[in-house]
Design an enzyme around this catalytic site. Sequence first.
Site, PDB file in Angstrom:
ATOM      1  N   ARG A  89       0.756  -1.011  -0.167  1.00  0.00           N
ATOM      2  CA  ARG A  89      -0.120  -0.768  -0.026  1.00  0.00           C
ATOM      3  C   ARG A  89       0.973   1.568   0.113  1.00  0.00           C
ATOM      4  NH1 ARG A  89      -1.717   0.544   4.440  1.00  0.00           N
ATOM      5  NH2 ARG A  89      -1.057  -0.907   5.435  1.00  0.00           N
ATOM      6  N   GLY A 240      -4.651  -3.409  -1.560  1.00  0.00           N
ATOM      7  CA  GLY A 240      -5.109  -2.705  -0.701  1.00  0.00           C
ATOM      8  C   GLY A 240      -5.458  -1.931  -2.054  1.00  0.00           C
ATOM      9  N   CYS A 291       0.154  -7.674  11.721  1.00  0.00           N
ATOM     10  CA  CYS A 291       1.083  -7.950  14.081  1.00  0.00           C
ATOM     11  C   CYS A 291      -0.224  -9.182  14.096  1.00  0.00           C
ATOM     12  CB  CYS A 291       0.360  -6.510  14.283  1.00  0.00           C
ATOM     13  SG  CYS A 291       0.951  -4.903  13.826  1.00  0.00           S
ATOM     14  N   ASN A 295      -2.973 -14.727  11.932  1.00  0.00           N
ATOM     15  CA  ASN A 295      -3.228 -16.285  12.766  1.00  0.00           C
ATOM     16  C   ASN A 295      -3.268 -16.044  14.045  1.00  0.00           C
ATOM     17  OD1 ASN A 295      -0.333 -16.828  12.472  1.00  0.00           O
ATOM     18  ND2 ASN A 295       0.128 -14.980  11.302  1.00  0.00           N
ATOM     19  N   ASN A 407       6.458  -7.881   2.587  1.00  0.00           N
ATOM     20  CA  ASN A 407       4.658  -7.856   2.006  1.00  0.00           C
ATOM     21  C   ASN A 407       4.222  -8.895   1.095  1.00  0.00           C
ATOM     22  OD1 ASN A 407       2.392  -6.996   3.056  1.00  0.00           O
ATOM     23  ND2 ASN A 407       2.197  -5.316   0.749  1.00  0.00           N
ATOM     24  N   ASN A 536      -1.339 -18.848  21.717  1.00  0.00           N
ATOM     25  CA  ASN A 536      -2.664 -17.210  22.228  1.00  0.00           C
ATOM     26  C   ASN A 536      -3.589 -17.563  22.987  1.00  0.00           C
ATOM     27  OD1 ASN A 536      -0.305 -15.694  21.354  1.00  0.00           O
ATOM     28  ND2 ASN A 536      -0.820 -15.346  19.600  1.00  0.00           N
TER      29      ASN A 536
END
Length: 626
Positions: A89, A240, A291, A295, A407, A536
């Site tokens: 982007r 994007g 970030c 996931n 990216n 997590n």
Amino acid sequence: FYVVNEVVMRRLGHVPILKGDFHLLSPKVQRFVAEKAELMRPRGIFICDGTQHEAQEIIDKLVERGMLSPLKAYENNYICRTDPKDVARVESKTWMVTPDKYQTVCHTAEGVDPIMGHWMSPTQMADELDGRFPGCMAGRIMYVIPFSMGPIGGPLSKIGVQLTDSNYVVLSMRIMTRVCPSVWDALGDNDFVRCIHSVGLPRPVKQKVVNHWPCNPDRVLIAHRPPEREVWSFGSGYGGNSLLGKKCFALRIASNIAKDEGWMAEHMLIMGVTRPNGKEHFIAAAFPSACGKTNLAMLEPTLPGWKVRCVGDDIAWMKFGEDGRLYGINPEAGFFGVAPGTSKKTNPMAVATFQKNSIFTNTAETATGEYYWEGLEDEIADKNVEITTWLGDKWHIGDPGVAAHPNSRFAAPAEQCPIIHDKWQDPQGVPIEAIIFGGRRPQGVPLVFETKSWLHGIFTGSFLKSEATAAAEHTGKSVMHDPFAMRPFMGYNFGQYLQHWIDLNKPGRKVPQIYHVNWFRRDKDGKFLWPGFGENIRVIDWILRRLEGEEGSGHETPIGTVPNKGSLNLDGLGEVNWDELMSVPAAYWKEDAKEVRKFLEQQVGPDLPAEIRKEMEEQEKRIEAL
Ligand code: GTP
Ligand code: SPV
Ligand code: MN
């Protein structure tokens, strides 16, 4: 079946309809297409139907041309290398166009450039468009893509029509959104979001086309006109910038519609988590680009008896229902995920999703026809295999440099995800009980904390920060502000955005509890303090127990409630430096509080709602007392 009127006929001129039936387009769409054909002068118009057959014809053409190449180890997977100047982007060339500047940006302090929202005046925009779009599709086909964001005809869904001269965009939009003729039926003669995209390289081409990837990096412009519900994108074919249903429509334009209509368009994943007791909860989470949303959305729990199912991985549209609960849908139909770091170990469900019918952009490729990127070192069968990097160079594991662009991305149909939720296409959405904010914070920020209230949660979202990533042109690892993970996607004045969040909490509504997480805290040697990924789930477990009001699981700190020692299930995890992971260091937060005040005063200024200012002042006092 709609008659074509004379004005439309005249505007179409001699541009032939190469495929599709123009009479199936509503008068509004006919007018839009004809007007833009007259402006951009393509050699033909192709009305997409979104079928596999149509996609295959385009794929065959692109393979022949060398723009796509099949990854032979899989079924219907393709790799594409872009011009190395078109890889992410371009935030500096992305604009919001409103008559009044302050519809887009806040009243920032004297001499301070706004970082949320990037404003251009309508007159300047008209000039910029005039300098780019006339004749920009000469010699190329203009594709007309009808697409629905959200299940077709659903109460939370919206329809757009994208015009593009990029074949790659046609193939990607088909994965990322719902493209099919029934969109025309659902639309009727209603308004739609107008998306105009060109790679900006009319034929005959006067410059070298690198990698068969036409683009015009020097002339990139991505402009949004929220009042007109319109997006103009020029010069880039990537992500994007060009898949206009995604960030341009589903966030920048939709956040404006959402503000007007009383709902929310957010940069959030949606996940369903089922606990060992069989009870399911839905959570939305906003992390800045690259970030960890994809996931977390597909997390494979390491704790026994837990199950996660994915509703969406990037964007959530949410609205309060009549029962007072917040319901969210995923407006997209595919995942456009970060490739590097994605492996069977970190994200097995994403890997399973992209085994077929997927497009890999700017990844590397092995001589045996497999994709390759950083993070797959341990999973590749032959460690000495010859690899072609994203730049086309020959390379082996261990050689200097990287194989894939940081990216580089996969585009894969969501329905192929083994843990896609049964309700992922439920037009009514799923009830959201918790919202999580997070970012890459190497220092000072504990693994998880619970905010004190809706208002305190909004304040916490307003000072969300993260290290810069490769998802846009920012370089280096500096920590940047990214409020609500929306900085690059903010559709209107951020002060009004905060006010909109505040106003959503009406009597009779049950607003979600708000949390903050940080998977990225580092120790003195720069190593992550928390293993992340599937582990997590341990944090999600704590959050869900908090939601149910479990006592003794946390203690108050100035920034919110942090887990008590022993309140997180760490069974089988090995050693964790709890104190370092969970601490709220006084020195760090005293500095941070000053920085946050400076940020909000300079960037939001008088647009900062009084309620949020009060939250800031109260938090400052608590931190001062540390
Ligand atoms: P966008 O698609 O740009 O919006 O990104 P995203 O928020 O979906 O991020 P994604 O899940 O693709 O993760 C980006 C990078 O962060 C990948 O390289 C991941 O491997 C890495 N990552 C994700 N979760 C974790 C985690 O829990 N710990 C660590 N250390 N890295 C993670
Ligand atoms: C992001 O940058 O947040 C993305 C990728 O999800 S893009 O589609 O390029 O915006
Ligand atoms: Mn994203």
